[in-house]
Motif scaffolding. Structure first.
Motif, PDB file in Angstrom:
ATOM      1  N   ASP A   1     -16.254   7.691   4.605  1.00 56.44           N
ATOM      2  CA  ASP A   1     -14.989   7.171   5.100  1.00 56.44           C
ATOM      3  C   ASP A   1     -13.847   7.399   4.117  1.00 56.44           C
ATOM      4  N   TYR A   2     -14.159   7.350   2.810  1.00 55.74           N
ATOM      5  CA  TYR A   2     -13.112   7.613   1.839  1.00 55.74           C
ATOM      6  C   TYR A   2     -12.654   9.064   1.966  1.00 55.74           C
ATOM      7  N   ALA A   3     -13.635   9.976   2.041  1.00 52.01           N
ATOM      8  CA  ALA A   3     -13.292  11.397   2.164  1.00 52.01           C
ATOM      9  C   ALA A   3     -12.513  11.650   3.444  1.00 52.01           C
ATOM     10  N   SER A   4     -12.850  10.891   4.483  1.00 55.13           N
ATOM     11  CA  SER A   4     -12.216  11.097   5.777  1.00 55.13           C
ATOM     12  C   SER A   4     -10.702  10.832   5.732  1.00 55.13           C
ATOM     13  N   PHE A   5     -10.272   9.936   4.820  1.00 54.49           N
ATOM     14  CA  PHE A   5      -8.828   9.680   4.697  1.00 54.49           C
ATOM     15  C   PHE A   5      -8.090  10.919   4.215  1.00 54.49           C
ATOM     16  N   PHE A   6      -8.777  11.697   3.412  1.00 58.17           N
ATOM     17  CA  PHE A   6      -8.105  12.859   2.847  1.00 58.17           C
ATOM     18  C   PHE A   6      -8.468  14.137   3.599  1.00 58.17           C
TER      19      PHE A   6
ATOM     20  N   SER B   1      -7.768  13.946   6.897  1.00 57.65           N
ATOM     21  CA  SER B   1      -6.684  13.846   7.873  1.00 57.65           C
ATOM     22  C   SER B   1      -5.394  13.620   7.100  1.00 57.65           C
ATOM     23  N   PRO B   2      -4.245  13.794   7.747  1.00 52.30           N
ATOM     24  CA  PRO B   2      -2.984  13.619   7.013  1.00 52.30           C
ATOM     25  C   PRO B   2      -2.765  12.192   6.530  1.00 52.30           C
ATOM     26  N   ILE B   3      -3.442  11.208   7.147  1.00 52.67           N
ATOM     27  CA  ILE B   3      -3.092   9.812   6.911  1.00 52.67           C
ATOM     28  C   ILE B   3      -3.135   9.418   5.431  1.00 52.67           C
ATOM     29  N   GLY B   4      -4.180   9.880   4.716  1.00 47.52           N
ATOM     30  CA  GLY B   4      -4.302   9.540   3.298  1.00 47.52           C
ATOM     31  C   GLY B   4      -3.119  10.058   2.512  1.00 47.52           C
ATOM     32  N   TYR B   5      -2.742  11.303   2.788  1.00 50.73           N
ATOM     33  CA  TYR B   5      -1.638  11.915   2.059  1.00 50.73           C
ATOM     34  C   TYR B   5      -0.308  11.273   2.425  1.00 50.73           C
ATOM     35  N   ILE B   6      -0.137  10.926   3.702  1.00 51.26           N
ATOM     36  CA  ILE B   6       1.111  10.301   4.135  1.00 51.26           C
ATOM     37  C   ILE B   6       1.315   8.976   3.403  1.00 51.26           C
ATOM     38  N   VAL B   7       0.258   8.153   3.419  1.00 47.53           N
ATOM     39  CA  VAL B   7       0.338   6.844   2.769  1.00 47.53           C
ATOM     40  C   VAL B   7       0.677   7.004   1.286  1.00 47.53           C
ATOM     41  N   LEU B   8      -0.062   7.910   0.649  1.00 49.66           N
ATOM     42  CA  LEU B   8       0.150   8.143  -0.780  1.00 49.66           C
ATOM     43  C   LEU B   8       1.561   8.665  -1.058  1.00 49.66           C
ATOM     44  N   ALA B   9       2.018   9.587  -0.212  1.00 50.40           N
ATOM     45  CA  ALA B   9       3.332  10.199  -0.407  1.00 50.40           C
ATOM     46  C   ALA B   9       4.444   9.164  -0.258  1.00 50.40           C
ATOM     47  N   ILE B  10       4.350   8.341   0.799  1.00 51.89           N
ATOM     48  CA  ILE B  10       5.381   7.318   1.020  1.00 51.89           C
ATOM     49  C   ILE B  10       5.488   6.417  -0.212  1.00 51.89           C
ATOM     50  N   TYR B  11       4.331   5.990  -0.692  1.00 55.38           N
ATOM     51  CA  TYR B  11       4.330   5.021  -1.777  1.00 55.38           C
ATOM     52  C   TYR B  11       4.840   5.627  -3.089  1.00 55.38           C
ATOM     53  N   MET B  12       4.370   6.811  -3.377  1.00 58.84           N
ATOM     54  CA  MET B  12       4.794   7.432  -4.633  1.00 58.84           C
ATOM     55  C   MET B  12       6.283   7.801  -4.587  1.00 58.84           C
ATOM     56  N   PHE B  13       6.752   8.172  -3.418  1.00 58.16           N
ATOM     57  CA  PHE B  13       8.170   8.513  -3.265  1.00 58.16           C
ATOM     58  C   PHE B  13       9.044   7.298  -3.565  1.00 58.16           C
ATOM     59  N   LEU B  14       8.725   6.171  -2.942  1.00 59.59           N
ATOM     60  CA  LEU B  14       9.503   4.950  -3.162  1.00 59.59           C
ATOM     61  C   LEU B  14       9.498   4.555  -4.638  1.00 59.59           C
TER      62      LEU B  14
END
Lengths: 262, 318
Positions: A11-16, A18-31
């Motif tokens: 399940d951890y690998a599954s986040f990465f 799909s785009p969802i893992g990267y989207i979440v990470l990107a939003i947070y790091m951007f802010l």
């Protein structure tokens, strides 16, 4: 234990995958990046206040995004049949999936370590008090993740799961407001039927006590002391209890469905 | 091996499964037949532990599915109606995950997976995402998943659905091979498949077992008449009258007319009476040539329709 690890890994690998893992990470790091850049411009950085100022984004938006699919997707794709007919117990499945979303969250939290490291690398000062903020942030996140996992187990629709966990988090955030309203109402009521000659000082004590009582289940307020650099055990116990309760409910919901009559 | 006793499952007011009991012996291939909504999938879901029964017990290898679920489930490989694939994984990643889930030791994993993938012929798609596979390949990956861990019992819900005819034959042969070492329960609505592969058939209808027997016994038991298909050259009326005069013949009906005055007829006779000889001599006496004569067995289709209460008109009696 092996099975928990297998599910956690998948399940951890599954986040990465799909785009969802990267989207979440990107939003947070951007802010965080923008905030940090602003801080540095004024020649001062505090990772504690930085994390606290984006807490609401994490809890209302990112955690529901992380947890919404963890059970609902399995149910929709039929892979829950594979899990539930495998030798893994429901507890092992829930534990594996919770640890998976927790690991994603920790990846997020780990990302913010970049900023104090950067500050330190350029001979800036990193306040030790930030450690308290981190502990609180992880604890609070762990509690909300458990709520999100539970919401996801309730439905096969990811959007519904997200809405349920968002509303729960918003509810907890609004308790504070609600608590002070109830507190004032209570003191107003006592003063209206004041036949014992209660002083104003006692009245304000009534207001604050009732407020605190209503506010008790609110996980947010438990962190106030952490931000000041004071370590307390009680909030930790509270967070662990919330996680345990919601994971227990998740197990129950899944087992109940096996027995369902309709 | 598998022992099912008085299984009941309610869905609201509906009894999806109503007091079903049967046992499956080691190395047996049991066919599970029934129209849509008969309770096939529900029964399979219960005996693999995905659903719980309202009442009744399921024992796999002596382990009760409710009391010792871990041990019971470890004996079962299950292919549900829809193959339970993670669409974001490649075939190999997926099968490795199933290995971990079923506790296949690391050192045996590679060998076992290679063997399974060869058996169901998915070696060439091992590194493709399951999302991009055709229905037939997905189905085969689903079967592969059930075989992981070499379970003693295989439960296959419509294993050949979505496959092309060549693949159906392959899977059928595969199931037959598997039946030598494993106990297999398979459901299907394709009757020839069941009669070709299974040692024993359970026909289930409206949640109740309607019949249990070997395919041969079933068609014998339910046929009350023996039927012949006869092609005769001669005027229809005459031929029919003569045929009806043969002792033992109950009816003679036209199936179709062919060119050159040839009529194909269905002749029904009492059970246990062989009318082939008398029919031959009767036709010979009137100098009508018999061009073709062959006995018609009651097909499993007809048994099935009779048992499930939808007997077609003109054939068989209830």
């Amino acid at each position: 234990m092996k099975r928990i690890r297998a599910i956690l890994k998948r399940d951890y690998a599954s986040f990465f995958r799909s785009p969802i893992g990267y989207i979440v990470l990107a939003i947070y790091m951007f802010l965080n990046g923008i905030y940090y850049a602003g801080d540095i411009n004024s020649g001062y950085s505090d990772i504690g206040t930085q994390i606290s100022s984006f807490e609401w984004v994490v809890f209302i938006l990112l955690i529901p995004l992380i947890t919404m699919r963890i059970f609902s997707e399995d149910r929709k794709n039929g892979t829950e049949v594979l899990l539930l007919t495998s030798p893994a117990s429901v507890w092992e499945i829930v534990a594996g999936k919770y640890l998976a979303v927790f690991s994603v969250y920790m990846t997020l939290v780990g990302g913010t370590l970049l900023f104090p490291l950067l500050t330190g690398a350029f001979a800036g000062r990193v306040d030790i008090k930030a450690l308290g903020v981190y502990i609180g942030f992880v604890g609070l996140g762990a509690a909300f993740l458990a709520i999100g996992v539970f919401a996801s187990a309730l439905t096969e629709n990811q959007v519904v799961a997200a809405v349920i966990s968002i509303s729960t988090v918003v509810f907890f955030m609004l308790i504070q407001l609600f608590a002070s309203i109830v507190g004032n109402l209570a003191s107003g009521l006592v003063s209206a039927i004041n036949i014992f000659g209660i002083t104003d000082l006692q009245l304000s004590k009534v207001a604050s006590d009732v407020t605190a009582a209503v506010n008790w289940p609110n996980p947010m307020t438990r962190l106030d002391n952490y931000a000041k650099g004071i370590f307390e055990l009680a909030p930790i116990v509270f967070f662990i209890s919330v996680v345990a309760i919601f994971l227990f409910l998740t197990v129950r919901v899944i087992e109940k469905r096996r027995w369902s009559q309709g | 091996m598998i022992e099912i006793k008085n299984l009941v499952k309610h869905y609201g007011q509906v009894r999806a499964v109503n007091d079903i009991s049967f046992t499956v012996n080691q190395g047996e291939i049991l066919g599970f037949l029934g129209p849509n909504g008969a309770g096939k999938s529900t029964t399979m879901n219960i005996l693999t532990g995905f659903l719980s029964a309202t009442a009744g017990t399921v024992k796999i290898n002596g382990f009760d599915i409710l009391e010792q679920p871990q041990k019971a489930k470890a004996c079962i490989g299950y292919l549900p109606e829809n193959p339970p694939l993670y669409l974001d994984m490649t075939v190999l990643e997926y099968l490795r995950f199933v290995c971990d889930l079923k506790g296949v030791p690391r050192e045996e994993r590679a060998k076992q997976l290679a063997e399974i993938m060869r058996l169901v012929r998915i070696t060439d798609v091992a590194n493709r995402l399951t999302k991009n596979l055709s229905k037939g390949y997905r189905q085969r990956v689903g079967i592969a998943q059930a075989l992981v861990g070499n379970p003693e019992v295989l439960v296959l819900d419509e294993p050949t659905i979505g496959l092309d005819p060549k693949q159906i034959i392959e899977i059928r042969n595969l199931v037959r091979d598997l039946g030598r070492k494993h106990t297999v329960i398979l459901s299907s609505h394709i009757l020839p498949e069941v009669s070709a592969v299974c040692d024993r058939i359970i026909i289930i209808n409206k949640g109740v077992i309607a019949a249990v027997d070997t395919p041969d016994n079933l068609s014998r038991k339910f046929s009350k008449t023996t039927r012949l298909q006869v092609a005769v050259e001669g005027p229809l009326k005459d031929v029919v009258t003569h045929l009806r005069h043969v002792p033992g013949v109950r009816t003679a009906e036209l199936l179709m007319e062919k060119e050159g005055g040839v009529n194909v007829l269905i002749v029904e006779s009492e059970n246990d009476i062989d009318v082939r000889k008398p029919v031959f001599f009767e036709m010979a006496r009137s100098s009508y040539a018999i061009l073709e004569m062959r006995p018609l067995d009651l097909s499993l289709e007809e048994v099935f329709l009779q048992v499930t209460g939808n007997a077609p008109t003109g054939k068989g009696e209830k």
